[in-house]
Design a protein around this motif. Sequence first.
Motif, PDB file in Angstrom:
ATOM      1  N   TYR A  39     -55.622 -62.437 -24.738  1.00  0.00           N
ATOM      2  CA  TYR A  39     -54.457 -63.137 -25.255  1.00  0.00           C
ATOM      3  C   TYR A  39     -54.413 -64.548 -24.702  1.00  0.00           C
ATOM      4  N   PRO A  40     -53.691 -65.398 -25.329  1.00  0.00           N
ATOM      5  CA  PRO A  40     -53.634 -66.788 -24.865  1.00  0.00           C
ATOM      6  C   PRO A  40     -53.193 -66.881 -23.407  1.00  0.00           C
ATOM      7  N   LEU A  41     -52.249 -65.998 -23.017  1.00  0.00           N
ATOM      8  CA  LEU A  41     -51.791 -66.063 -21.638  1.00  0.00           C
ATOM      9  C   LEU A  41     -52.944 -65.776 -20.683  1.00  0.00           C
ATOM     10  N   ALA A  42     -53.711 -64.709 -21.065  1.00  0.00           N
ATOM     11  CA  ALA A  42     -54.840 -64.371 -20.202  1.00  0.00           C
ATOM     12  C   ALA A  42     -55.797 -65.548 -20.103  1.00  0.00           C
ATOM     13  N   GLN A  43     -55.988 -66.192 -21.250  1.00  0.00           N
ATOM     14  CA  GLN A  43     -56.903 -67.325 -21.219  1.00  0.00           C
ATOM     15  C   GLN A  43     -56.353 -68.421 -20.322  1.00  0.00           C
ATOM     16  N   MET A  44     -55.030 -68.590 -20.386  1.00  0.00           N
ATOM     17  CA  MET A  44     -54.423 -69.589 -19.516  1.00  0.00           C
ATOM     18  C   MET A  44     -54.673 -69.241 -18.062  1.00  0.00           C
ATOM     19  N   GLU A  45     -54.535 -67.917 -17.751  1.00  0.00           N
ATOM     20  CA  GLU A  45     -54.834 -67.478 -16.387  1.00  0.00           C
ATOM     21  C   GLU A  45     -56.246 -67.862 -16.012  1.00  0.00           C
ATOM     22  N   GLU A  46     -57.163 -67.568 -16.957  1.00  0.00           N
ATOM     23  CA  GLU A  46     -58.570 -67.931 -16.751  1.00  0.00           C
ATOM     24  C   GLU A  46     -58.682 -69.393 -16.365  1.00  0.00           C
ATOM     25  N   GLU A  47     -58.059 -70.188 -17.210  1.00  0.00           N
ATOM     26  CA  GLU A  47     -58.200 -71.622 -16.984  1.00  0.00           C
ATOM     27  C   GLU A  47     -57.637 -71.996 -15.625  1.00  0.00           C
ATOM     28  N   ARG A  48     -56.486 -71.400 -15.304  1.00  0.00           N
ATOM     29  CA  ARG A  48     -55.884 -71.747 -14.010  1.00  0.00           C
ATOM     30  C   ARG A  48     -56.794 -71.323 -12.880  1.00  0.00           C
ATOM     31  N   ARG A  49     -57.343 -70.105 -13.024  1.00  0.00           N
ATOM     32  CA  ARG A  49     -58.237 -69.635 -11.979  1.00  0.00           C
ATOM     33  C   ARG A  49     -59.410 -70.573 -11.807  1.00  0.00           C
ATOM     34  N   GLU A  50     -59.939 -70.976 -12.961  1.00  0.00           N
ATOM     35  CA  GLU A  50     -61.055 -71.922 -12.915  1.00  0.00           C
ATOM     36  C   GLU A  50     -60.682 -73.147 -12.131  1.00  0.00           C
ATOM     37  N   HIS A  51     -59.500 -73.665 -12.504  1.00  0.00           N
ATOM     38  CA  HIS A  51     -59.035 -74.886 -11.861  1.00  0.00           C
ATOM     39  C   HIS A  51     -58.915 -74.687 -10.365  1.00  0.00           C
ATOM     40  N   VAL A  52     -58.311 -73.539  -9.976  1.00  0.00           N
ATOM     41  CA  VAL A  52     -58.133 -73.267  -8.539  1.00  0.00           C
ATOM     42  C   VAL A  52     -59.484 -73.184  -7.852  1.00  0.00           C
ATOM     43  N   MET A  53     -60.411 -72.512  -8.524  1.00  0.00           N
ATOM     44  CA  MET A  53     -61.740 -72.398  -7.921  1.00  0.00           C
ATOM     45  C   MET A  53     -62.350 -73.754  -7.694  1.00  0.00           C
TER      46      MET A  53
END
Lengths: 321, 444
Positions: free
Chosen positions: B339-353
């Motif tokens: 879902y878009p939210l999950a993808q947003m999580e992905e993106e945030r995680r990426e950013h944090v990493m």
Amino acid sequence: RADRPHGHGLSSSHNSSGGSTLLGYIGIDTIIEQMRKKTMKTGFDFNIMVVGHSGLGKSTLVNTLFKSHVSRKSAGWARDEKIPKTVEIKAVSHVIEEGGVKMKLTVVDTPGFGDQINNDNCWEPISKYINEQYEKFLKEEVNITRKKRIPDTRVHCCIYFISPTGHFLRQLDTEFMKRLSHSVNIIPVIAKADTMTLEERQEFKQRVRKELEVSGIEFYPQKEFDEDMEDKSDNDKIREAMPFAVVGSDKEYQVNGKRVLGRKTAWGIVEVENPNHCEFAQLRDFLIRSHLQDLKEVTHNIHYETYRAKRLNENGEYYNQ
Amino acid sequence: MYMLYEASINRMRVSVCVSLKQRNLEGYVGFANLPNQVYRKSVKRGFEFTLMVVGESGLGKSTLINSLFLTDLYSKDYPGPSQRIKKTVQVEQSKVLIKEGGVQLTLTIVDTPGFGDAVDNSNCWQPVINYIDSKCEDFLNAESRVNRRSMPDNRVHCCLYFIAPSGHGLKPLDIEFMKRLHDKVNVIPLIAKADTLTPEECQLFKKQIMKEIQEHKIKIYEFPDTEDDDDNKLIRKIKEKMPLAVVGSNVVIEVNGKKVRGRQYPWGVAEVENGEHCDFTVLRNMLIRTHMQDLKDVTNNVHYENYRSKKLAAVTCNGVDTSKTKGQLTKYGTISGKYPLAQMEEERREHVMKMKKMEAEMEQVFEMKVKEKKQKLKDSEAELERRHEQMKRNLEAQYKELEEKRRVFEEEKANWEAQQRILEQQKLDASKTMEKNKKKGKIF
């Protein structure tokens, strides 16, 4: 000298170097006239090869040079003919006559040169053809019973057409000329010169000449074959002006009351024989009116001899047996 | 899945459309002003246009670009790519910002120096195709992101293909290139350096080229038919002139008292903007004044959609990414139910990493620097110690010397004193004896 009657009033002198001034008219100079008569009777051959990728006006130029339709363009060659997949060699012969002198002109065309996507080794068929002609001549020469007059099919002159990009020589041009300048006389010309303005032409010519020099390409007239100072100064002038920027046409138009060969565009008529418009007249004079015989001689004395020496060295054993 | 979601929306929309009927208005509502609003918004945003020029060197591509946009994109100080010899085909892009009448256009010119110049030109179209595909992919990725506030459009909107004016027909290279690119970009073939050809030759050449294009089923850019009859007539006239024969020049020459752009020959002046001399004005009007938006639309709706559907079909049909892409696309297709939210999580995680990585890197650098400084300090300390030692030793040596001297001195002193004492004793003895003698003398 004692038996000569003094009534002739000619002094006698004797050079210690061996030459002597003549004491009367002998008639040695009539030999020129005799040669002329003989040549007129036998006529002579001239073989010219035109190389360049399609659309550069090769056929038109040859027609214009010899002021007759000697090239395949007129022989009903329709535009539907596809570009051949490999380089073909097409030789067409005509006999043209002028002032009692007959010339058997052979035009060797090379359709398909440089037209493919992959043009690797497209010079090989041409090189092979040139060497084949030398081989034919060699065989005739080496025969025990020789023909009275060996038919000369050797290529005397190869006109290479440079595309008028205005920037640089293409890789294909330098490759071809490098490989063939030692087996045949190459005369580079800039085709379709009406594409460029006069300034662009000058710049392009200089750049091309520099590139030819840097690549070590010796085009005709080669510097090493100049025989004396007169030759050298004449040829130097020609070498400075080469490569000639030419325009060809076989249509005539009326300009200032005269009928001239030219190309009619919406903004003016390009006159082919006008030296202010292009250098066709210079090329024609150079090729036909002054250096025709020299081209044949260089081909026979130098290029053919090089080939012959190479072949005889290879087949040394064969001939020694 | 995201795609299904969108498709279902469409289905709902379809059922609504059926019941639409045209109604007449009974008063002035005012939405006729809509085009003006669109116009004002787009003017503020500015436009982008990417133009690609392909052709062998020396066909006047740089000059034509300069003439079309009346700028010196390629000038004497920054010569066009054709002035520099290239060994392989390169793809170069240059951006220029043009402002006219309050409208600003970001023009990107993509040039392909080296095309068709080598002896062996097989696959010289490959770099061009790769470039176009990579731009489409960038757009696809940008489109698939969740956060797509800024979506720059770098796709190639139009490809001008230059045909050499041989007067005969198309070369095998021309045919190959156009066949491979007509599905990816709008191809507009042009006859370059058209002042080489007389009008009759030009006509024959154009006919020959169009015949060959039809023979090989090459789809060049087609002008859309409009509803306006007048416009249609114009468009038909343009279609008859295809491919356009152009001449480029930015040199201004005076002809009959008028200043025109053209090329000066000894036999006349070929005017660039004269419709009877060449088709430059047709090209310019078509490219800039009338069909620029249409080119962009066709690129977006046809070529880009082609690319997109091919790309996504290749990915979803196997469930495994068969193409060589990385980034969002891979995750998009293989992980279902995202879902878009999950993808947003992905993106945030990426950013944090990413941030963590940067932090770690910085720490590393910091540590290294600290170590270095410590080392330096240690070194200088050792150096100082050494010197201290040396000085101490020097001092001791001197001290010893001094001691030695003192001892010697003491010895000498002792000797001398002893000697003095002896002398004194002797003197005393002498005086004593003298006194004795004196006393003795007195007796006498």
